[in-house]
Motif scaffolding. Structure first.
Motif, PDB file in Angstrom:
ATOM      1  N   SER A  79      22.983 137.322  17.138  1.00  0.00           N
ATOM      2  CA  SER A  79      23.102 138.604  17.984  1.00  0.00           C
ATOM      3  C   SER A  79      23.566 138.191  19.308  1.00  0.00           C
ATOM      4  O   SER A  79      23.078 137.407  19.806  1.00  0.00           O
ATOM      5  CB  SER A  79      21.846 139.249  18.035  1.00  0.00           C
ATOM      6  OG  SER A  79      21.167 139.563  16.917  1.00  0.00           O
ATOM      7  N   VAL A  80      24.757 138.977  19.737  1.00  0.00           N
ATOM      8  CA  VAL A  80      25.519 138.344  20.904  1.00  0.00           C
ATOM      9  C   VAL A  80      25.527 139.626  21.893  1.00  0.00           C
ATOM     10  O   VAL A  80      25.830 140.881  21.563  1.00  0.00           O
ATOM     11  CB  VAL A  80      27.057 138.161  20.495  1.00  0.00           C
ATOM     12  CG1 VAL A  80      27.722 137.581  21.852  1.00  0.00           C
ATOM     13  CG2 VAL A  80      26.863 137.239  19.366  1.00  0.00           C
ATOM     14  N   GLY A  81      25.026 139.218  23.009  1.00  0.00           N
ATOM     15  CA  GLY A  81      25.229 140.319  24.220  1.00  0.00           C
ATOM     16  C   GLY A  81      25.809 139.883  25.161  1.00  0.00           C
ATOM     17  O   GLY A  81      25.898 138.629  25.768  1.00  0.00           O
ATOM     18  N   LEU A  82      26.643 140.788  25.803  1.00  0.00           N
ATOM     19  CA  LEU A  82      27.477 140.608  26.982  1.00  0.00           C
ATOM     20  C   LEU A  82      27.220 141.442  28.048  1.00  0.00           C
ATOM     21  O   LEU A  82      27.106 142.597  28.170  1.00  0.00           O
ATOM     22  CB  LEU A  82      29.034 140.822  26.701  1.00  0.00           C
ATOM     23  CG  LEU A  82      29.763 139.855  26.029  1.00  0.00           C
ATOM     24  CD1 LEU A  82      29.557 140.156  24.340  1.00  0.00           C
ATOM     25  CD2 LEU A  82      31.357 140.030  26.103  1.00  0.00           C
ATOM     26  N   GLY A  83      26.797 140.633  29.172  1.00  0.00           N
ATOM     27  CA  GLY A  83      26.202 141.534  30.571  1.00  0.00           C
ATOM     28  C   GLY A  83      27.352 141.128  31.487  1.00  0.00           C
ATOM     29  O   GLY A  83      27.885 140.053  31.811  1.00  0.00           O
ATOM     30  N   THR A  84      27.896 142.171  32.143  1.00  0.00           N
ATOM     31  CA  THR A  84      28.755 142.173  33.214  1.00  0.00           C
ATOM     32  C   THR A  84      28.410 142.810  34.483  1.00  0.00           C
ATOM     33  O   THR A  84      27.312 143.334  34.777  1.00  0.00           O
ATOM     34  CB  THR A  84      30.133 143.166  32.850  1.00  0.00           C
ATOM     35  OG1 THR A  84      29.724 144.316  33.007  1.00  0.00           O
ATOM     36  CG2 THR A  84      30.569 142.588  31.405  1.00  0.00           C
ATOM     37  N   GLY A  85      29.040 141.864  35.475  1.00  0.00           N
ATOM     38  CA  GLY A  85      28.517 142.555  37.171  1.00  0.00           C
ATOM     39  C   GLY A  85      28.314 141.226  38.005  1.00  0.00           C
ATOM     40  O   GLY A  85      28.845 140.227  37.769  1.00  0.00           O
ATOM     41  N   ASP A  86      27.737 141.432  38.892  1.00  0.00           N
ATOM     42  CA  ASP A  86      27.623 140.538  39.658  1.00  0.00           C
ATOM     43  C   ASP A  86      26.515 139.353  39.597  1.00  0.00           C
ATOM     44  O   ASP A  86      25.624 139.735  38.662  1.00  0.00           O
ATOM     45  CB  ASP A  86      26.982 141.129  41.253  1.00  0.00           C
ATOM     46  CG  ASP A  86      27.532 140.610  42.681  1.00  0.00           C
ATOM     47  OD1 ASP A  86      28.388 139.575  42.394  1.00  0.00           O
ATOM     48  OD2 ASP A  86      27.463 141.079  43.389  1.00  0.00           O
ATOM     49  N   VAL A  87      26.561 138.115  40.111  1.00  0.00           N
ATOM     50  CA  VAL A  87      25.417 137.445  40.142  1.00  0.00           C
ATOM     51  C   VAL A  87      25.327 136.816  41.285  1.00  0.00           C
ATOM     52  O   VAL A  87      25.798 136.805  42.221  1.00  0.00           O
ATOM     53  CB  VAL A  87      26.183 135.929  39.198  1.00  0.00           C
ATOM     54  CG1 VAL A  87      26.588 136.591  37.861  1.00  0.00           C
ATOM     55  CG2 VAL A  87      27.198 135.415  39.790  1.00  0.00           C
ATOM     56  N   ARG A  88      23.771 136.388  41.337  1.00  0.00           N
ATOM     57  CA  ARG A  88      23.382 135.800  42.655  1.00  0.00           C
ATOM     58  C   ARG A  88      23.944 134.480  43.188  1.00  0.00           C
ATOM     59  O   ARG A  88      23.931 133.529  42.125  1.00  0.00           O
ATOM     60  CB  ARG A  88      21.812 135.520  42.753  1.00  0.00           C
ATOM     61  CG  ARG A  88      21.301 135.369  43.835  1.00  0.00           C
ATOM     62  CD  ARG A  88      19.806 135.690  43.808  1.00  0.00           C
ATOM     63  NE  ARG A  88      19.410 137.302  43.649  1.00  0.00           N
ATOM     64  CZ  ARG A  88      18.120 137.604  43.246  1.00  0.00           C
ATOM     65  NH1 ARG A  88      17.328 136.620  42.886  1.00  0.00           N
ATOM     66  NH2 ARG A  88      18.317 138.960  42.916  1.00  0.00           N
ATOM     67  N   GLU A  89      24.491 134.295  44.205  1.00  0.00           N
ATOM     68  CA  GLU A  89      25.241 133.025  44.459  1.00  0.00           C
ATOM     69  C   GLU A  89      24.335 132.350  45.922  1.00  0.00           C
ATOM     70  O   GLU A  89      23.795 133.144  46.572  1.00  0.00           O
ATOM     71  CB  GLU A  89      26.537 133.367  45.121  1.00  0.00           C
ATOM     72  CG  GLU A  89      27.392 133.623  43.919  1.00  0.00           C
ATOM     73  CD  GLU A  89      28.733 133.711  44.069  1.00  0.00           C
ATOM     74  OE1 GLU A  89      29.613 132.564  44.386  1.00  0.00           O
ATOM     75  OE2 GLU A  89      29.510 134.878  44.118  1.00  0.00           O
ATOM     76  N   PRO A  90      24.373 131.034  46.042  1.00  0.00           N
ATOM     77  CA  PRO A  90      25.077 130.183  45.470  1.00  0.00           C
ATOM     78  C   PRO A  90      24.592 130.181  43.709  1.00  0.00           C
ATOM     79  O   PRO A  90      23.509 130.135  43.394  1.00  0.00           O
ATOM     80  CB  PRO A  90      25.125 129.018  46.112  1.00  0.00           C
ATOM     81  CG  PRO A  90      23.551 129.149  46.661  1.00  0.00           C
ATOM     82  CD  PRO A  90      23.646 130.484  47.078  1.00  0.00           C
ATOM     83  N   LEU A  91      25.557 129.613  42.927  1.00  0.00           N
ATOM     84  CA  LEU A  91      25.066 129.390  41.493  1.00  0.00           C
ATOM     85  C   LEU A  91      24.598 128.008  41.185  1.00  0.00           C
ATOM     86  O   LEU A  91      24.900 126.855  41.863  1.00  0.00           O
ATOM     87  CB  LEU A  91      26.357 129.561  40.412  1.00  0.00           C
ATOM     88  CG  LEU A  91      26.937 130.849  40.194  1.00  0.00           C
ATOM     89  CD1 LEU A  91      28.118 130.817  39.499  1.00  0.00           C
ATOM     90  CD2 LEU A  91      25.921 131.720  39.580  1.00  0.00           C
ATOM     91  N   PRO A  92      23.229 128.232  40.485  1.00  0.00           N
ATOM     92  CA  PRO A  92      22.696 126.706  40.143  1.00  0.00           C
ATOM     93  C   PRO A  92      23.640 126.161  39.172  1.00  0.00           C
ATOM     94  O   PRO A  92      24.556 126.515  38.692  1.00  0.00           O
ATOM     95  CB  PRO A  92      21.474 127.227  39.417  1.00  0.00           C
ATOM     96  CG  PRO A  92      21.720 128.620  39.037  1.00  0.00           C
ATOM     97  CD  PRO A  92      22.859 129.181  39.819  1.00  0.00           C
ATOM     98  N   PRO A  93      23.401 124.867  38.797  1.00  0.00           N
ATOM     99  CA  PRO A  93      24.167 124.078  37.736  1.00  0.00           C
ATOM    100  C   PRO A  93      24.000 124.352  36.554  1.00  0.00           C
ATOM    101  O   PRO A  93      24.923 124.263  35.648  1.00  0.00           O
ATOM    102  CB  PRO A  93      23.667 122.783  38.033  1.00  0.00           C
ATOM    103  CG  PRO A  93      22.315 122.744  38.822  1.00  0.00           C
ATOM    104  CD  PRO A  93      22.322 123.957  39.614  1.00  0.00           C
ATOM    105  N   HIS A  94      22.824 125.184  36.150  1.00  0.00           N
ATOM    106  CA  HIS A  94      22.524 125.519  34.939  1.00  0.00           C
ATOM    107  C   HIS A  94      22.616 127.179  34.529  1.00  0.00           C
ATOM    108  O   HIS A  94      21.843 127.786  35.463  1.00  0.00           O
ATOM    109  CB  HIS A  94      21.241 124.948  34.268  1.00  0.00           C
ATOM    110  CG  HIS A  94      21.397 123.521  34.282  1.00  0.00           C
ATOM    111  ND1 HIS A  94      22.076 122.786  33.289  1.00  0.00           N
ATOM    112  CD2 HIS A  94      20.958 122.513  35.009  1.00  0.00           C
ATOM    113  CE1 HIS A  94      21.689 121.545  33.556  1.00  0.00           C
ATOM    114  NE2 HIS A  94      21.329 121.246  34.694  1.00  0.00           N
ATOM    115  N   SER A  95      22.987 127.667  33.703  1.00  0.00           N
ATOM    116  CA  SER A  95      22.887 129.084  33.261  1.00  0.00           C
ATOM    117  C   SER A  95      21.504 129.569  33.323  1.00  0.00           C
ATOM    118  O   SER A  95      21.321 130.777  33.699  1.00  0.00           O
ATOM    119  CB  SER A  95      23.812 129.242  32.033  1.00  0.00           C
ATOM    120  OG  SER A  95      23.763 130.766  31.678  1.00  0.00           O
TER     121      SER A  95
END
Length: 229
Positions: A79-95
């Motif tokens: 089951s595949v979900g795509l979420g779009t929009g902003d992310v909190r930065e700075p990004l960590p090394p792992h999703s």
């Protein structure tokens, strides 16, 4: 940005397929060990039998997103979900350590894809308001249609499609496919027509543009006063 979250279906019956699908996605997004344009954080196991990766919201990320969805749907059992929009930065090394509205939406989307029990289990989540909600719905509809086309493709059709991809850099790719498969060029053309490959190829750029527009609308909503950021 674009977050892709995929959850394995029937894991207790089928066993843990996360290593197998991570190898598939790694080969697609990091061929030869080098990340393709559009990959921000590589795919990895998050919790249990779930995988997740982060893509950019530009043309390269949207193109990669459509390819990742196609690969997961073809693999089957996800089951595949795509979420779009902003992310909190700075990004960590792992999703799995990252956060932000796009990650929240990806969680909502994958749960929706799993809950619906659709023949094409993919969902897209964008901004709640307009025009973002309509763009997200349009993106989801087209990705499901492309997935349905691919799901009905015969083994012979896939053989022709895959061989054509391998011969893409040849001067006469269909001729090369015919030689590789030991059939006529006319037979190759017939297989590709029956597989609706030209139609899928024509529709993929539209899916990419819609996915990018979905991300742009969601990001704008997140960064507006009172947004989710």
């Amino acid at each position: 940005m674009i977050v892709v979250t995929a959850d394995q279906q029937s894991s207790t019956r089928r066993g843990d397929l996360v290593p197998q699908v991570l190898a598939l996605l790694d080969g697609l997004t990091r061929p030869g060990g080098e990340p393709r344009a559009g990959l921000v954080l590589p795919f990895e196991r998050t919790v249990g039998d779930e995988v997740q990766g982060l893509l950019s919201g530009d043309d390269a990320g949207a193109r990669l997103g459509v390819e990742v969805v196609a690969a997961l749907l073809r693999h089957g059992g996800w089951s595949v979900g795509l979420g779009t929009g902003d992310v909190r930065e700075p990004l960590p090394p792992h999703s799995r350590e990252a956060s932000g509205p796009a990650f929240v939406r990806a969680r909502t989307a994958v749960e929706d894809a799993r809950r619906r029990g659709s023949a094409v289990p993919v969902s897209v989540a964008g901004a709640d308001g307009e025009p973002g909600a309509t763009v997200a719905a349009d993106t989801q509809a087209l990705l499901r249609l492309l997935g349905a086309v691919a799901a009905r493709r015969s083994a012979a059709g896939w053989e022709a499609v895959d061989s054509l991809g391998d011969a893409a850099d040849r001067a006469a790719p269909q001729r090369a496919v015919a030689r590789a498969l030991g059939i006529s060029e006319q037979a190759v053309s017939q297989r590709l027509r029956t597989a609706l490959w030209p139609e899928e190829q024509a529709a993929r750029p539209l899916a990419q543009r819609l996915l990018r527009a979905c991300d742009a609308a969601a990001t704008a909503a997140d960064r507006a006063p009172g947004g989710q950021e």
